[in-house]
Write a protein that holds these residues in place. Structure first.
Motif, PDB file in Angstrom:
ATOM      1  N   VAL A   1       0.834  -1.201   0.000  1.00  0.00           N
ATOM      2  CA  VAL A   1       0.000   0.000   0.000  1.00  0.00           C
ATOM      3  C   VAL A   1       0.866   1.248   0.000  1.00  0.00           C
ATOM      4  O   VAL A   1       0.573   2.228  -0.679  1.00  0.00           O
ATOM      5  CB  VAL A   1      -0.941   0.003   1.234  1.00  0.00           C
ATOM      6  CG1 VAL A   1      -1.694   1.325   1.319  1.00  0.00           C
ATOM      7  CG2 VAL A   1      -1.929  -1.148   1.135  1.00  0.00           C
ATOM      8  N   ARG A   2       1.957   1.202   0.740  1.00  0.00           N
ATOM      9  CA  ARG A   2       2.871   2.344   0.799  1.00  0.00           C
ATOM     10  C   ARG A   2       4.053   2.122  -0.132  1.00  0.00           C
ATOM     11  O   ARG A   2       4.760   1.126  -0.031  1.00  0.00           O
ATOM     12  CB  ARG A   2       3.379   2.535   2.233  1.00  0.00           C
ATOM     13  CG  ARG A   2       2.281   2.881   3.225  1.00  0.00           C
ATOM     14  CD  ARG A   2       1.787   4.288   3.025  1.00  0.00           C
ATOM     15  NE  ARG A   2       0.707   4.612   3.958  1.00  0.00           N
ATOM     16  CZ  ARG A   2       0.022   5.740   3.914  1.00  0.00           C
ATOM     17  NH1 ARG A   2       0.290   6.639   2.994  1.00  0.00           N
ATOM     18  NH2 ARG A   2      -0.937   5.976   4.782  1.00  0.00           N
TER      19      ARG A   2
ATOM     20  N   VAL B   1      -3.359   6.682  -1.030  1.00  0.00           N
ATOM     21  CA  VAL B   1      -3.887   5.339  -0.823  1.00  0.00           C
ATOM     22  C   VAL B   1      -5.413   5.386  -0.968  1.00  0.00           C
ATOM     23  O   VAL B   1      -6.137   5.536   0.016  1.00  0.00           O
ATOM     24  CB  VAL B   1      -3.478   4.785   0.555  1.00  0.00           C
ATOM     25  CG1 VAL B   1      -3.957   3.342   0.701  1.00  0.00           C
ATOM     26  CG2 VAL B   1      -1.980   4.873   0.741  1.00  0.00           C
TER      27      VAL B   1
ATOM     28  N   ARG C   1      -5.768   0.450  -4.061  1.00  0.00           N
ATOM     29  CA  ARG C   1      -5.725  -0.836  -3.365  1.00  0.00           C
ATOM     30  C   ARG C   1      -6.207  -1.965  -4.282  1.00  0.00           C
ATOM     31  O   ARG C   1      -5.618  -3.050  -4.309  1.00  0.00           O
ATOM     32  CB  ARG C   1      -6.590  -0.788  -2.111  1.00  0.00           C
ATOM     33  CG  ARG C   1      -6.013   0.075  -0.992  1.00  0.00           C
ATOM     34  CD  ARG C   1      -6.984   0.178   0.172  1.00  0.00           C
ATOM     35  NE  ARG C   1      -6.463   0.979   1.271  1.00  0.00           N
ATOM     36  CZ  ARG C   1      -5.711   0.505   2.263  1.00  0.00           C
ATOM     37  NH1 ARG C   1      -5.397  -0.785   2.293  1.00  0.00           N
ATOM     38  NH2 ARG C   1      -5.269   1.292   3.225  1.00  0.00           N
TER      39      ARG C   1
END
Length: 259
Positions: free
Chosen positions: A106-107, A182, A187
């Motif tokens: 995600v990061r 995000v 995602r």
């Protein structure tokens, strides 16, 4: 009582004859190899006929599984190295784990860009061999291409086409890479990438399995059909277990990404 004794008298002979036929029925086995019926004969290298019968017998009750084949690697080392096959399959799984950890997160971190492949006129190189990668802020990664300025355009293209949802901007020999927010869409895109990566790994696993089975089949002229069949079954079981592990990794990564 006399009648009962008359019926029981032939039993030892019948039992002896049945045991002889079972042992004799295994191709290439020594006539006196009774151990073959239980755990395989080390002298002839053949495996258990009983194991094959158990493995091929379909489960009658719902939820029951077939008996597992478990061949001793030492007995078949002249045919195939099962440990090597297992290691090759495990290597595919480890590569998938590394891909999930490094590229599907995600990061976005500087390390995620390290192994992006850049195609140049001199060949293919990891991005971190061509430029210095650093994080300017939580929302911005910088790639300094001063050492190889001629590869700036190729590096920019590689970052954009990495599938990481990145839109790099060129400033001379510096590549600015904004870190995307995000969002739910981001995602979901990462979850799709995880599935694609898993499918590629499964294809690599199939190649390992096919190579091993082809190697086993080359020994058809030297060993029995039962041995070949059991080895193929063993390799398929190993592949199935690897696929199951990959599916678990994908499920865990998808849950991590989508919540």
């Amino acid at each position: 009582m006399a009648l009962a004794l008359r019926w029981l008298r032939p039993l030892p002979s019948l039992l002896h004859r049945s045991s002889f036929l079972l042992t004799r029925g295994l191709p290439g086995a020594p006539a006196a190899c009774s151990a073959l019926l239980l755990e395989g004969c080390r002298q002839c290298g053949h495996q258990v006929l009983l194991s094959r019968q158990l493995a091929t017998k379909k489960a009658k009750g719902k939820g029951q599984s077939q008996a597992k084949v478990n061949i001793s690697a030492a007995l078949v080392e002249d045919i195939i190295n099962l440990e090597e096959t297992s290691e090759d399959m495990q290597a595919v799984i480890e590569a998938l784990k590394e891909d999930f950890s490094r590229n599907i997160s995600v990061r976005t971190s500087p390390g995620a860009l390290d192994h992006i492949t850049v195609v140049t006129k001199d060949g293919k190189f990891p991005l971190n061999q061509l430029g210095q990668i650093s994080q300017k802020s939580p929302q911005l990664i910088i790639v300094n291409m001063t050492s190889f300025p001629e590869s700036t355009a190729a590096a920019t293209k590689a970052i954009r086409e990495s599938g990481m949802n990145l839109n790099p901007e060129v400033d001379g020999t510096m590549i600015r890479v904004p870190v995307p927010k995000v969002t739910r869409e981001h995602r979901e895109n990462l979850a799709k990438l995880a599935k694609q990566s898993t499918n590629k790994s499964k294809e690599a696993l199939r190649k390992v399995r096919s190579k091993s089975i082809s190697q086993v089949k080359k020994s058809k002229s030297k060993v029995s059909e039962d041995t070949i069949w059991l080895l193929e079954k063993q390799i398929q079981q190993m592949a199935d277990e690897a696929v199951a592990e990959m599916d678990k990794l994908l499920a865990a990564k998808t849950k991590e990404l989508l919540g």
